[in-house]
Design a protein around this motif. Structure first.
Motif, PDB file in Angstrom:
ATOM      1  N   ARG A 197       0.831  -1.208   0.000  1.00  0.00           N
ATOM      2  CA  ARG A 197       0.000   0.000   0.000  1.00  0.00           C
ATOM      3  C   ARG A 197       0.863   1.254   0.000  1.00  0.00           C
ATOM      4  O   ARG A 197       0.598   2.211  -0.737  1.00  0.00           O
ATOM      5  CB  ARG A 197      -0.924   0.008   1.226  1.00  0.00           C
ATOM      6  CG  ARG A 197      -2.025  -1.033   1.184  1.00  0.00           C
ATOM      7  CD  ARG A 197      -2.684  -1.203   2.556  1.00  0.00           C
ATOM      8  NE  ARG A 197      -3.414  -0.050   2.998  1.00  0.00           N
ATOM      9  CZ  ARG A 197      -4.743   0.112   2.873  1.00  0.00           C
ATOM     10  NH1 ARG A 197      -5.474  -0.837   2.320  1.00  0.00           N
ATOM     11  NH2 ARG A 197      -5.331   1.200   3.309  1.00  0.00           N
ATOM     12  N   VAL A 198       1.915   1.253   0.827  1.00  0.00           N
ATOM     13  CA  VAL A 198       2.772   2.440   0.907  1.00  0.00           C
ATOM     14  C   VAL A 198       3.455   2.704  -0.430  1.00  0.00           C
ATOM     15  O   VAL A 198       3.509   3.845  -0.898  1.00  0.00           O
ATOM     16  CB  VAL A 198       3.841   2.281   2.007  1.00  0.00           C
ATOM     17  CG1 VAL A 198       4.807   3.444   1.981  1.00  0.00           C
ATOM     18  CG2 VAL A 198       3.186   2.185   3.367  1.00  0.00           C
ATOM     19  N   ALA A 199       3.960   1.655  -1.052  1.00  0.00           N
ATOM     20  CA  ALA A 199       4.654   1.830  -2.334  1.00  0.00           C
ATOM     21  C   ALA A 199       3.689   2.389  -3.381  1.00  0.00           C
ATOM     22  O   ALA A 199       4.022   3.326  -4.120  1.00  0.00           O
ATOM     23  CB  ALA A 199       5.252   0.510  -2.803  1.00  0.00           C
ATOM     24  N   ALA A 200       2.467   1.836  -3.431  1.00  0.00           N
ATOM     25  CA  ALA A 200       1.484   2.307  -4.413  1.00  0.00           C
ATOM     26  C   ALA A 200       1.112   3.759  -4.129  1.00  0.00           C
ATOM     27  O   ALA A 200       1.014   4.581  -5.045  1.00  0.00           O
ATOM     28  CB  ALA A 200       0.244   1.411  -4.389  1.00  0.00           C
ATOM     29  N   LYS A 201       0.952   4.076  -2.841  1.00  0.00           N
ATOM     30  CA  LYS A 201       0.572   5.457  -2.491  1.00  0.00           C
ATOM     31  C   LYS A 201       1.674   6.453  -2.851  1.00  0.00           C
ATOM     32  O   LYS A 201       1.414   7.492  -3.441  1.00  0.00           O
ATOM     33  CB  LYS A 201       0.227   5.564  -1.006  1.00  0.00           C
ATOM     34  CG  LYS A 201      -0.135   6.983  -0.602  1.00  0.00           C
ATOM     35  CD  LYS A 201      -0.879   7.033   0.705  1.00  0.00           C
ATOM     36  CE  LYS A 201      -1.070   8.472   1.182  1.00  0.00           C
ATOM     37  NZ  LYS A 201      -1.902   9.283   0.280  1.00  0.00           N
ATOM     38  N   MET A 202       2.914   6.109  -2.491  1.00  0.00           N
ATOM     39  CA  MET A 202       4.017   7.016  -2.827  1.00  0.00           C
ATOM     40  C   MET A 202       4.203   7.100  -4.342  1.00  0.00           C
ATOM     41  O   MET A 202       4.541   8.157  -4.874  1.00  0.00           O
ATOM     42  CB  MET A 202       5.296   6.573  -2.119  1.00  0.00           C
ATOM     43  CG  MET A 202       5.263   6.891  -0.618  1.00  0.00           C
ATOM     44  SD  MET A 202       6.632   6.152   0.325  1.00  0.00           S
ATOM     45  CE  MET A 202       8.057   6.999  -0.389  1.00  0.00           C
ATOM     46  N   ALA A 203       3.935   6.001  -5.040  1.00  0.00           N
ATOM     47  CA  ALA A 203       4.070   6.004  -6.505  1.00  0.00           C
ATOM     48  C   ALA A 203       3.020   6.920  -7.150  1.00  0.00           C
ATOM     49  O   ALA A 203       3.291   7.559  -8.164  1.00  0.00           O
ATOM     50  CB  ALA A 203       3.954   4.588  -7.055  1.00  0.00           C
ATOM     51  N   SER A 204       1.833   7.000  -6.546  1.00  0.00           N
ATOM     52  CA  SER A 204       0.806   7.868  -7.133  1.00  0.00           C
ATOM     53  C   SER A 204       1.178   9.342  -6.990  1.00  0.00           C
ATOM     54  O   SER A 204       0.684  10.194  -7.713  1.00  0.00           O
ATOM     55  CB  SER A 204      -0.577   7.589  -6.517  1.00  0.00           C
ATOM     56  OG  SER A 204      -0.673   8.111  -5.215  1.00  0.00           O
ATOM     57  N   PHE A 215      12.290   3.730  -3.084  1.00  0.00           N
ATOM     58  CA  PHE A 215      12.284   4.378  -1.766  1.00  0.00           C
ATOM     59  C   PHE A 215      13.536   5.246  -1.579  1.00  0.00           C
ATOM     60  O   PHE A 215      13.466   6.346  -1.041  1.00  0.00           O
ATOM     61  CB  PHE A 215      12.211   3.330  -0.644  1.00  0.00           C
ATOM     62  CG  PHE A 215      10.844   2.716  -0.458  1.00  0.00           C
ATOM     63  CD1 PHE A 215       9.685   3.485  -0.532  1.00  0.00           C
ATOM     64  CD2 PHE A 215      10.712   1.354  -0.177  1.00  0.00           C
ATOM     65  CE1 PHE A 215       8.424   2.922  -0.340  1.00  0.00           C
ATOM     66  CE2 PHE A 215       9.447   0.782   0.017  1.00  0.00           C
ATOM     67  CZ  PHE A 215       8.303   1.567  -0.068  1.00  0.00           C
ATOM     68  N   SER A 216      14.688   4.720  -2.017  1.00  0.00           N
ATOM     69  CA  SER A 216      15.962   5.412  -1.782  1.00  0.00           C
ATOM     70  C   SER A 216      15.974   6.836  -2.307  1.00  0.00           C
ATOM     71  O   SER A 216      16.650   7.700  -1.754  1.00  0.00           O
ATOM     72  CB  SER A 216      17.112   4.636  -2.429  1.00  0.00           C
ATOM     73  OG  SER A 216      17.354   3.456  -1.698  1.00  0.00           O
ATOM     74  N   SER A 217      15.222   7.075  -3.372  1.00  0.00           N
ATOM     75  CA  SER A 217      15.249   8.403  -3.989  1.00  0.00           C
ATOM     76  C   SER A 217      14.360   9.401  -3.253  1.00  0.00           C
ATOM     77  O   SER A 217      14.240  10.552  -3.650  1.00  0.00           O
ATOM     78  CB  SER A 217      14.808   8.295  -5.453  1.00  0.00           C
ATOM     79  OG  SER A 217      13.451   7.889  -5.513  1.00  0.00           O
ATOM     80  N   HIS A 218      13.683   8.943  -2.172  1.00  0.00           N
ATOM     81  CA  HIS A 218      12.775   9.832  -1.438  1.00  0.00           C
ATOM     82  C   HIS A 218      13.381  10.267  -0.100  1.00  0.00           C
ATOM     83  O   HIS A 218      14.092   9.500   0.544  1.00  0.00           O
ATOM     84  CB  HIS A 218      11.452   9.120  -1.148  1.00  0.00           C
ATOM     85  CG  HIS A 218      10.573   8.969  -2.354  1.00  0.00           C
ATOM     86  ND1 HIS A 218      10.791   8.018  -3.315  1.00  0.00           N
ATOM     87  CD2 HIS A 218       9.474   9.658  -2.746  1.00  0.00           C
ATOM     88  CE1 HIS A 218       9.863   8.125  -4.255  1.00  0.00           C
ATOM     89  NE2 HIS A 218       9.045   9.110  -3.931  1.00  0.00           N
ATOM     90  N   PRO A 219      13.011  11.481   0.354  1.00  0.00           N
ATOM     91  CA  PRO A 219      13.369  11.854   1.722  1.00  0.00           C
ATOM     92  C   PRO A 219      12.533  11.031   2.707  1.00  0.00           C
ATOM     93  O   PRO A 219      11.442  10.561   2.353  1.00  0.00           O
ATOM     94  CB  PRO A 219      12.986  13.333   1.802  1.00  0.00           C
ATOM     95  CG  PRO A 219      11.961  13.538   0.739  1.00  0.00           C
ATOM     96  CD  PRO A 219      12.273  12.542  -0.349  1.00  0.00           C
ATOM     97  N   CYS A 220      13.033  10.853   3.916  1.00  0.00           N
ATOM     98  CA  CYS A 220      12.304  10.087   4.942  1.00  0.00           C
ATOM     99  C   CYS A 220      10.888  10.627   5.131  1.00  0.00           C
ATOM    100  O   CYS A 220       9.940   9.894   5.365  1.00  0.00           O
ATOM    101  CB  CYS A 220      13.046  10.142   6.276  1.00  0.00           C
ATOM    102  SG  CYS A 220      14.695   9.436   6.177  1.00  0.00           S
ATOM    103  N   ARG A 221      10.794  11.933   5.014  1.00  0.00           N
ATOM    104  CA  ARG A 221       9.539  12.655   5.202  1.00  0.00           C
ATOM    105  C   ARG A 221       8.426  12.171   4.275  1.00  0.00           C
ATOM    106  O   ARG A 221       7.236  12.352   4.565  1.00  0.00           O
ATOM    107  CB  ARG A 221       9.861  14.137   4.943  1.00  0.00           C
ATOM    108  CG  ARG A 221       8.807  15.128   5.075  1.00  0.00           C
ATOM    109  CD  ARG A 221       8.417  15.325   6.510  1.00  0.00           C
ATOM    110  NE  ARG A 221       7.279  16.231   6.549  1.00  0.00           N
ATOM    111  CZ  ARG A 221       6.046  15.861   6.245  1.00  0.00           C
ATOM    112  NH1 ARG A 221       5.799  14.622   5.898  1.00  0.00           N
ATOM    113  NH2 ARG A 221       5.062  16.731   6.295  1.00  0.00           N
ATOM    114  N   ALA A 222       8.782  11.558   3.140  1.00  0.00           N
ATOM    115  CA  ALA A 222       7.777  11.143   2.160  1.00  0.00           C
ATOM    116  C   ALA A 222       7.011   9.910   2.613  1.00  0.00           C
ATOM    117  O   ALA A 222       5.974   9.575   2.044  1.00  0.00           O
ATOM    118  CB  ALA A 222       8.447  10.865   0.814  1.00  0.00           C
ATOM    119  N   VAL A 223       7.509   9.228   3.639  1.00  0.00           N
ATOM    120  CA  VAL A 223       6.844   8.005   4.101  1.00  0.00           C
ATOM    121  C   VAL A 223       5.651   8.373   4.968  1.00  0.00           C
ATOM    122  O   VAL A 223       5.787   9.153   5.908  1.00  0.00           O
ATOM    123  CB  VAL A 223       7.815   7.133   4.930  1.00  0.00           C
ATOM    124  CG1 VAL A 223       7.106   5.908   5.481  1.00  0.00           C
ATOM    125  CG2 VAL A 223       9.005   6.727   4.095  1.00  0.00           C
TER     126      VAL A 223
END
Ligand SMILES: [Mg+2]
Length: 369
Positions: free
Chosen positions: A157-164, A184-192
């Protein structure tokens, strides 16, 4: 067990897009939906705004006076200020959700403008077919109600949500299970989802700004920064081990609190403060019971007993007070008519999850006030 193929659909600047269509507005003109700004003297809040307004740093739940300072309306500036029309949003949402649910094996509406779909079986496990389906859904939504939607595809769910979020607005982004770490690596921690500004700051103080830093440093240092509860949640997400369940069959059990004011309240800050207070109490109860929740709801009753509520499902089941506060204040901002006096505020978490040894406790928490 085969990997699940999950899709997260998120309508782009939904309330603003509906108003733009309804009033035939120019999408390039900043549009702010919320309380009457009263030429900068208004005391209400921003409900939401379009992308043009976001360029000025305007955000949901910001004081309307601050929005006016950043981008005033006529004749001082270009912005348009509108009151929200929830009846229109519900109607548009229903049409979108009907399209999505007809095309998914499993469907879960997550909020008024978001849904999760599990398309593993219907796509025969083929990720490219899932991407084709997203393109088709995008076209169907556009053809039916002229709204733009973004789609994310991923194994959790998290991957799909961040991908959207990755190609907004109007984008589709696919994260293969094998590409999870790179994504995930390309995102700041804040994006989770679940890592708010405070948690991100604590991680930052140990040099963990990006999720690539988190992978490199490992779970121990993350535990030092944000405590074992959040560290475990974050590590499961990074390992691709977080929730991949999409289900319309929701648990009816919930834990909530509500408070009736001794007199009707006109000050928005008092209402928001009370909401925070209720969230603190509910979160404490959740933690004492070692329960996490995947759904949050705010409720507001105006003088005269009209009641509105607004809920959303989360990408991960959690007990994080900071995240609950951030999400709940946005939900409240979305429905709150700040010209009206408030009688009651409520906060509730649902879709509860407990470790196996706690299931009996969970059963005792049906719709508790
Ligand atoms: Mg949206």
């Amino acid at each position: 067990m085969r990997e699940r193929i999950l899709i997260h659909c998120d309508l782009d600047a939904f309330f603003a897009a509906v108003e733009t269509l309804h009033h035939n507005l120019d999408p390039d003109v900043p549009l702010i939906i919320g309380s009457d700004p009263k030429n900068g003297q208004g005391r209400g809040i921003v409900s939401t705004c379009n992308y043009a307004a976001r360029e000025f740093g305007i955000r949901s739940a910001m004081p309307i006076s601050e929005a006016w300072r950043r981008c005033p309306g006529q004749p001082l500036g270009p912005a348009l200020y509108h009151r929200g029309t929830h009846r229109l949003y519900r109607h548009a949402s229903n049409r979108v959700m009907a399209i999505l649910s007809q095309h998914a094996g499993k469907f879960e509406q997550a909020s008024i403008d978001e849904a999760y779909l599990d398309v593993t079986e219907q796509c025969g496990g083929d990720w490219n077919r899932a991407e084709g389906l997203c393109r088709q859904l995008q076209q169907l939504i556009m053809a039916d109600i002229s709204l733009s939607a973004s789609f994310g595809i991923g194994p959790t769910r998290v991957a799909a949500k961040m991908a959207s979020e990755a190609r907004k607005p109007g984008g589709i982004f696919l994260v293969h299970p094998g590409g999870l770490q790179e994504f995930f690596s390309s995102h700041p921690c804040r994006a989770v989802p679940g890592i708010g500004p405070k948690a991100a700051q604590m991680l930052g103080e140990l040099g963990i700004m990006m999720l690539s830093d988190a992978y490199r440093e490992g779970p121990d240092l993350i535990t030092d920064a944000v405590g074992s509860r959040r560290a475990k949640m974050l590590w499961r997400i990074l390992e691709g081990d977080s929730s991949n369940e999409v289900s319309a069959l929701r648990s009816r059990k919930s834990i909530g609190k509500e408070r009736t004011f001794s007199h009707d309240v006109k000050e928005t800050e008092v209402v928001f403060d009370m909401l925070e207070n209720l969230i603190t109490q509910v979160t404490r109860k959740l933690r004492n019971l070692e329960i996490t929740a995947r759904n949050v709801e705010v409720k507001l009753r105006y003088r005269g007993f009209e009641t509105v509520s607004h809920a959303r499902s989360l990408a991960v089941s959690m007990d994080d007070e900071e995240t609950f506060k951030r999400i709940a204040s946005r939900l409240l901002a979305n429905v709150y008519d700040t010209t009206r006096s408030v009688r009651l505020v409520g906060f509730r978490v649902g879709d509860l999850e407990a470790p196996p040894n706690r299931q009996a406790t969970l059963d005792t928490f049906s719709e508790e006030e």
